[in-house]
Design a protein around this motif. Sequence first.
Motif, PDB file in Angstrom:
ATOM      1  N   PHE A 167       0.814  -1.215   0.000  1.00 18.63           N
ATOM      2  CA  PHE A 167       0.000   0.000   0.000  1.00 18.63           C
ATOM      3  C   PHE A 167       0.849   1.266   0.000  1.00 18.63           C
ATOM      4  N   HIS A 168       2.169   1.104   0.024  1.00 12.18           N
ATOM      5  CA  HIS A 168       3.042   2.282   0.063  1.00 12.18           C
ATOM      6  C   HIS A 168       3.649   2.600  -1.304  1.00 12.18           C
ATOM      7  N   ARG A 169       2.986   2.160  -2.363  1.00 12.52           N
ATOM      8  CA  ARG A 169       3.434   2.528  -3.715  1.00 12.52           C
ATOM      9  C   ARG A 169       2.885   3.930  -4.014  1.00 12.52           C
ATOM     10  N   LEU A 170       3.596   4.912  -3.493  1.00 15.01           N
ATOM     11  CA  LEU A 170       3.097   6.292  -3.512  1.00 15.01           C
ATOM     12  C   LEU A 170       2.916   6.816  -4.937  1.00 15.01           C
ATOM     13  N   GLU A 171       3.655   6.227  -5.881  1.00 19.48           N
ATOM     14  CA  GLU A 171       3.577   6.714  -7.266  1.00 19.48           C
ATOM     15  C   GLU A 171       2.218   6.443  -7.909  1.00 19.48           C
ATOM     16  N   PHE A 172       1.409   5.553  -7.303  1.00 18.50           N
ATOM     17  CA  PHE A 172       0.097   5.240  -7.873  1.00 18.50           C
ATOM     18  C   PHE A 172      -1.045   6.003  -7.181  1.00 18.50           C
ATOM     19  N   PHE A 173      -0.697   6.839  -6.193  1.00 17.39           N
ATOM     20  CA  PHE A 173      -1.720   7.670  -5.568  1.00 17.39           C
ATOM     21  C   PHE A 173      -2.221   8.689  -6.605  1.00 17.39           C
ATOM     22  N   LYS A 174      -3.466   9.152  -6.402  1.00 16.78           N
ATOM     23  CA  LYS A 174      -4.024  10.126  -7.358  1.00 16.78           C
ATOM     24  C   LYS A 174      -4.284  11.461  -6.654  1.00 16.78           C
ATOM     25  N   ASP A 175      -4.493  12.498  -7.478  1.00 14.90           N
ATOM     26  CA  ASP A 175      -4.652  13.855  -6.944  1.00 14.90           C
ATOM     27  C   ASP A 175      -5.830  13.971  -5.979  1.00 14.90           C
ATOM     28  N   LEU A 176      -5.607  14.772  -4.955  1.00 18.03           N
ATOM     29  CA  LEU A 176      -6.669  15.139  -4.010  1.00 18.03           C
ATOM     30  C   LEU A 176      -6.587  16.651  -3.836  1.00 18.03           C
ATOM     31  N   ASN A 177      -7.618  17.350  -4.273  1.00 18.70           N
ATOM     32  CA  ASN A 177      -7.621  18.809  -4.127  1.00 18.70           C
ATOM     33  C   ASN A 177      -8.555  19.186  -2.986  1.00 18.70           C
ATOM     34  N   LEU A 178      -7.970  19.451  -1.819  1.00 19.34           N
ATOM     35  CA  LEU A 178      -8.784  19.737  -0.635  1.00 19.34           C
ATOM     36  C   LEU A 178      -9.592  21.026  -0.782  1.00 19.34           C
ATOM     37  N   LYS A 179      -9.158  21.915  -1.668  1.00 15.96           N
ATOM     38  CA  LYS A 179      -9.914  23.167  -1.885  1.00 15.96           C
ATOM     39  C   LYS A 179     -11.316  22.873  -2.406  1.00 15.96           C
ATOM     40  N   GLU A 180     -11.461  21.766  -3.119  1.00 20.18           N
ATOM     41  CA  GLU A 180     -12.790  21.399  -3.629  1.00 20.18           C
ATOM     42  C   GLU A 180     -13.745  21.080  -2.476  1.00 20.18           C
ATOM     43  N   LEU A 181     -13.167  20.633  -1.361  1.00 27.27           N
ATOM     44  CA  LEU A 181     -13.989  20.317  -0.187  1.00 27.27           C
ATOM     45  C   LEU A 181     -14.248  21.560   0.650  1.00 27.27           C
ATOM     46  N   MET A 182     -13.258  22.419   0.667  1.00 27.44           N
ATOM     47  CA  MET A 182     -13.327  23.590   1.531  1.00 27.44           C
ATOM     48  C   MET A 182     -13.876  24.763   0.709  1.00 27.44           C
ATOM     49  N   ARG A 183     -12.966  25.683   0.335  1.00 22.09           N
ATOM     50  CA  ARG A 183     -13.349  26.781  -0.559  1.00 22.09           C
ATOM     51  C   ARG A 183     -12.107  27.108  -1.382  1.00 22.09           C
ATOM     52  N   GLU A 184     -12.312  27.826  -2.426  1.00 23.78           N
ATOM     53  CA  GLU A 184     -11.200  28.128  -3.328  1.00 23.78           C
ATOM     54  C   GLU A 184     -10.095  28.913  -2.613  1.00 23.78           C
ATOM     55  N   ASP A 185     -10.491  29.799  -1.672  1.00 22.28           N
ATOM     56  CA  ASP A 185      -9.476  30.638  -1.017  1.00 22.28           C
ATOM     57  C   ASP A 185      -8.932  29.995   0.260  1.00 22.28           C
ATOM     58  N   TRP A 186      -9.300  28.736   0.493  1.00 20.84           N
ATOM     59  CA  TRP A 186      -8.875  28.033   1.703  1.00 20.84           C
ATOM     60  C   TRP A 186      -7.391  27.676   1.632  1.00 20.84           C
ATOM     61  N   LYS A 187      -6.725  27.802   2.772  1.00 21.79           N
ATOM     62  CA  LYS A 187      -5.332  27.340   2.846  1.00 21.79           C
ATOM     63  C   LYS A 187      -5.232  26.313   3.961  1.00 21.79           C
ATOM     64  N   GLN A 188      -4.480  25.254   3.693  1.00 20.51           N
ATOM     65  CA  GLN A 188      -4.349  24.202   4.709  1.00 20.51           C
ATOM     66  C   GLN A 188      -3.689  24.781   5.959  1.00 20.51           C
ATOM     67  N   PRO A 189      -4.317  24.617   7.149  1.00 18.83           N
ATOM     68  CA  PRO A 189      -3.721  25.150   8.374  1.00 18.83           C
ATOM     69  C   PRO A 189      -2.364  24.509   8.665  1.00 18.83           C
ATOM     70  N   GLU A 190      -1.487  25.308   9.249  1.00 20.54           N
ATOM     71  CA  GLU A 190      -0.165  24.777   9.611  1.00 20.54           C
ATOM     72  C   GLU A 190      -0.315  23.736  10.706  1.00 20.54           C
ATOM     73  N   SER A 191       0.582  22.774  10.696  1.00 18.85           N
ATOM     74  CA  SER A 191       0.546  21.709  11.695  1.00 18.85           C
ATOM     75  C   SER A 191       1.767  21.795  12.597  1.00 18.85           C
TER      76      SER A 191
END
Length: 199
Positions: A167-191
């Motif tokens: 499950f760690h074949r990272l090259e086969f992961f696909k795009d995830l755009n979190l802005k589509e869930l949040m809002r266009e002007d959303w920025k991921q909070p710092e961790s």
Amino acid sequence: MKMEFTIKHTWDGLPVSHEPVTIVLKSDNAGLLMEVKAPFFNDPPAPLGEPGRPFSRLWDYEVVEAFFLSDRTEQYLEVELCPHGQHLLLLLSGKRRVWKEELPLEFEVTRMKTKWEGKAHLPWNYFPPCTNKFNAFAIHGSGEERKYEALHPVPRHELQEGQKPDFHRLEFFKDLNLKELMREDWKQPESDIWKSLTN
């Protein structure tokens, strides 16, 4: 807003032979809500850990997993949810390199005879900076009958003889755009958790 994913294939690209597992991501106050709907196989039997608590090596049991990756840094969050209520959250920096595990999680399970539903509240603090890729998996069964399923499987032409599920074949992961869930002007909070790794 929500995103819905259905795990329709085995890790090596064959169709699954049962009602597929679905995962829904929704925006939550302080992170993402991950909702799982899955068949309940009850195989292997429940882990001997307390429901609602982290359980080491949960991947040896019946689980649904989600991986949230920042492909630039190969940092990722791995979420493992079990129909019996146990969970396991890992933070990895580099492929398979765990640097933090058994993080606390708010996780509720509803289990019926042949299916289960789970809700996990994933705080932004757990997500690596610039999370932009995703994959999800499901495992059940014992011994020879163990089944490994993937949202984005290894493409058939990439398979090699004798290859095992990974499950760690990272090259086969696909795009995830979190802005589509949040809002266009959303920025991921710092961790601050991930910041502590780089300092």
